[in-house]
Write an enzyme that holds these catalytic residues in place. Structure first.
Site, PDB file in Angstrom:
ATOM      1  CB  SER A 139      16.361  33.121 -41.307  1.00 27.56           C
ATOM      2  OG  SER A 139      15.364  34.125 -41.299  1.00 27.56           O
ATOM      3  CD  GLU A 144      39.045  -8.497   8.621  1.00 22.15           C
ATOM      4  OE1 GLU A 144      38.006  -9.173   8.749  1.00 22.15           O
ATOM      5  OE2 GLU A 144      39.222  -7.421   9.202  1.00 22.15           O
TER       6      GLU A 144
END
Length: 844
Positions: free
Chosen positions: A496, A115
């Protein structure tokens, strides 16, 4: 006159200004006649104009390079389980942030060779390289081709982090300006660290460490030279060097070898090292996920995600600690072992209930005109059960159907393997299939066979009693088929399972577990608009006067409503609200579970009962740390100093203060737990009795029945489960909590409880244990309770001064006189423990 001299008129001042200016021009006019002066002035003016235009066009509004000193790249959020092991991540960019010193020198040289070979020599801009890029740009102008960049690493950092990826000469100039500024602010090492941590390298990998894992399943420290060289060529265009493509693979080999050659030219490696690396294959691994098991957690991890978003936001713009960019570390009580047991039990229960009802239909549908592979991959619909797979029907003939799978493979579904009746039409499932349908199949020899996802669903939660930490959560059959979490989001009637809290209110109102309540017809006038409401038991009929304990164990509706009526519904709904179940109106129907709540709330309420009325908010996160390790949630979190010391330092051991909130009288909570132990021993949940350990809980069945429940647990762990359709409808007349929900609870909890000691429920201070007749509730003398579930005499828990009193009849008085005479005759011998117990009438 003096005033006039000190304040000359404005016209006089203007005249003097013009006169002075004219004098300056008179002095400059001879100089302007000189050619050298004139050209110098024109050049200076042009230069100043150029600088002004340059600043206006390029430099104005550029971000401050100094902001990169505080730049923090987006990092994923990692969730750790109860053992501290990473189990899940929330990420849109796969990234791992490292320091410059963490990167091997050879890897850095590979990137510099590919690079920016002069990186350590230039000041942000490589002018020879830039000149070459300008020539290349001019040669390709109008051709539609993209010119080579010529950007240094510093310019790439400026582009990616500060100004974006716009393709234009203007952006290139801005890059150069920012690169120059960055070199004045940051060191070369800091710039390289930013670059190596943020550069995109394909496979959703941002940064070199993430790419090393994505392509080679290694950390950067373990990479070999040829692998480093391959990663170094990816910034120019990862798609050009895809190893999965033959063309991309060939390009990658050529470009990798070029990078190795550039490293030799820079004297970073020897020719021998280059030749050895060039002889190596590319060596990339198949594309895979983040490294975490995507199947782990499911509904649990989605619930963690929702709560994190509510706390910190989703995107970086929401704040520095957002879930997808903040790099958070989340410690959770998620227990993989408990989760697997919970998940398997719920799925098994859903499949058992749904068995024999026919094919439930496709799990989705795709438009395959644009290519089924892409559409299926984008759907993210999958199933994690046994060897089942989701497939798309590509085509269908009279004899078989061609299937496509998410990995691009295909298969065949014979018509004979899909003859299950389609429950919507009654005809064969194969006849109802059409191209584009998503179906679930399993391997059947060389072909595939149809499978059915249960239409019924449900949720289950497992929570620690003494902390509120949720160890496991399952909100349906599979979170990838439906993300709707029925454990936390589905509002269902608890039936219940609400009754223990109704009786808790009655106990606080003066009743006792031995109080007699009439199990008989009860009608209530609700006003002119609603008329008279009559209640009934689930099984019909009535049993007359019975103890409160019997009514809970047998889940008698009429007794519950009568107890609520006598106690007052205002007290009942206040108790229910205090337990965090729901905020209901004071109507009697809510005493039978007509209100709505979630599994998570019910489990937390039962855990509060087991914790003697002290409530901890249920939680799926213990604490959250930011990317630097600072705890940012809970807000008042404090570290335990000295808790992790290797050796005792001679100082007092750390002590923790009381936590949680006392929401119920401890004695009342214990009484309810003690009563509901009987539900398991001889009531509606006897399917759990053979676990042979202290357990409490309550079944629940709502009208229809549309929902069936069981919630309960041990002194340390409480779990709850419900089953029902997402659009409530009848489960069938035979469906009850004890038949469907309790067995699922048992399948999930039995293997977990086996690893835990058999700890009894401990009564709080003040509770008096009294022997009573189980059916009549009367106090018993001369008989000892046994461990037999249906023993006539049991221990019952009473608050002080509330236990049944002794009654004296004539025949009892005569019997007591004989006993007293016998005792008087025996006073001469030594008294024993049994004598003391006899005198006291038993023990409490």
């Amino acid at each position: 006159m003096e005033e006039a001299r000190s304040n000359p008129p404005a016209s006089s001042f203007a005249y003097r200004l013009r006169r002075d200016a004219g004098g300056v021009l008179d002095r400059l006019r001879p100089l302007w006649q000189r050619r050298l002066f004139r050209w110098a002035a024109i050049l200076l003016g042009g230069f100043l104009l150029f600088c002004a235009l340059f600043w206006l066009i390029f430099a104005r509004g550029l971000p401050d390079a100094a902001t990169l000193l505080e730049y923090e790249p987006p990092l994923p959020t990692i969730v750790r389980d109860i053992n501290g092991q990473p189990v899940h991540s929330y990420a849109r960019e796969r990234r791992v942030q490292l320091q410059y010193s963490d990167y091997p020198t050879l890897l850095i040289h590979a990137y510099l060779a590919a690079e920016d070979k002069t990186f350590f020599d230039h000041h942000g801009v490589d002018f020879p390289g830039f000149a070459g890029a300008v020539v290349d740009y001019a040669s390709k102008l109008g051709s539609g081709q993209r010119a080579r960049g010529g950007s240094t690493i510093t310019q790439q950092v400026a582009k990616n982090l500060l100004i974006g990826d716009e393709y234009s000469p203007t952006r290139k100039v801005k890059e150069m300006i920012l690169a120059w500024r960055m070199e004045n602010v940051l060191t070369k090492q800091q710039i390289l660290e930013l670059y190596l941590n943020q550069i995109f390298l394909g496979r959703n990998a941002y940064g070199v460490q993430a790419a090393a894992r994505a392509y080679f399943d290694k950390d950067v420290a373990d990479l070999k030279l040829h692998e480093m060289a391959y990663l170094s060529i990816l910034p120019k265009g990862p798609a050009n060097y895809r190893p999965e493509s033959p063309t991309g693979h060939a390009r990658a080999i050529d470009r990798r070898n070029w990078a190795l050659g550039e490293m030799v030219k820079s004297n970073w490696i020897t020719p021998a090292q280059r030749d050895a690396a060039m002889a190596q294959p590319l060596g990339t691994v198949a594309m895979h996920g983040s490294g975490f098991d995507a199947r782990a957690g499911g509904y649990y991890m989605e619930e963690v995600r929702r709560r994190l978003i509510a706390l910190f936001g989703e995107k970086a713009s929401d704040g520095p600690n957002s879930i997808y960019a903040g790099g958070l570390w989340v410690r959770s009580p998620y227990d993989p072992v408990v989760q697997e047991s919970t998940q398997n039990a719920l799925r098994g229960g859903l499949l058992r209930f749904d068995a024999g009802r026919g094919w439930s239909g496709p799990v989705g549908h795709l438009n395959i005109d644009n290519g089924w592979e892409r559409e299926l991959a984008a759907s993210y619909i999958d199933v994690d059960y046994a060897q089942w797979r989701v497939a798309v029907v590509v085509s269908r003939t009279s004899t078989d159907a061609q299937l496509g799978f998410s990995d691009g493979s295909t298969g065949t579904l014979p018509a004979s393997a899909a003859q299950t009746p389609y429950r919507k039409t009654g005809g064969p499932a194969f006849s109802a299939m059409k191209p584009g349908d998503l179906i679930v199949v399993a391997r059947n020899g060389g072909s595939w066979a149809l499978r059915s996802i249960p239409e019924v669903s449900g949720g289950m939660v497992v929570e620690e009693v003494h902390s509120g930490r949720i160890r496991a959560m399952q909100g349906g059959f599979d979170s990838r088929l439906s993300s709707y979490n029925r454990a936390t989001q589905a509002l269902r009637q608890p039936g219940s399972t609400i009754k223990p809290f109704v009786y808790a209110a009655a106990l606080d109102g003066g009743m006792t577990p031995a109080s007699i309540i009439v199990d008989g017809p009860l009608c209530v006038y609700q006003g002119a608009g609603l008329g008279q409401k009559c209640f009934r038991n689930f099984s019909g009929g009535s049993a007359g006067p019975q103890t409160m304990r019997w009514g809970v164990e047998q889940s008698r509706n009429l007794m519950t409503v009568r107890a609520a009526s006598q106690t007052g519904m205002e007290r009942v709904v206040r108790t229910i609200k205090g337990m965090g179940i729901g905020d209901y109106q004071p109507y009697l129907s809510f005493a039978l579970g007509a209100g709505e709540t979630t599994v998570e709330r019910m489990v937390n309420a039962y855990a509060t009962l087991a914790n003697q009325g002290r409530q901890f908010p249920s939680r799926v996160m213990d604490y959250v740390q930011d990317r630097r390790g600072k705890v940012i949630w809970p807000e008042r979190w404090r570290a335990c100093e000295g808790c992790n010391a290797a050796n005792w330092d001679g100082k007092p051991m750390p002590r923790f203060g009381f936590e949680g909130k006392q929401v119920m009288n401890p004695m009342t909570a214990y009484q309810v737990v003690h009563i509901t132990e009987g539900v398991v021993q001889r009531g509606t949940a006897t399917v759990l009795a053979d676990l042979n350990r202290p357990l409490f809980g309550k079944t629940g069945t709502t009208n229809g029945p549309t929902n069936v429940w069981f919630v309960g647990g041990s002194p340390d762990l409480v779990a709850g489960v419900y089953i029902g359709y997402d659009q409530p409808r009848s489960l069938g007349g035979w469906a009850q909590g004890g038949r469907i929900a309790a067995p699922i609870w048992k399948a999930a909890m039995a293997p977990i409880l086996e690893t835990m000691p058999k700890t009894p429920f401990v009564a709080p201070a003040g509770i008096r244990m009294v022997a009573i007749d189980r059916r009549s509730g009367k106090r018993v003398y001369g008989a000892w309770p046994t461990s037999e579930p249906k023993a006539a005499v049991i221990w019952e828990a009473f608050k002080p001064e509330s236990e049944p009193r002794r009654t004296i009849r004539k025949e009892e008085a005569e019997e007591l006189a004989k006993v007293a005479a016998t005792r008087a005759a025996a006073r001469t011998r030594a008294r024993t423990d049994s004598d003391f117990l006899s005198d006291q009438g038993g023990i409490y």
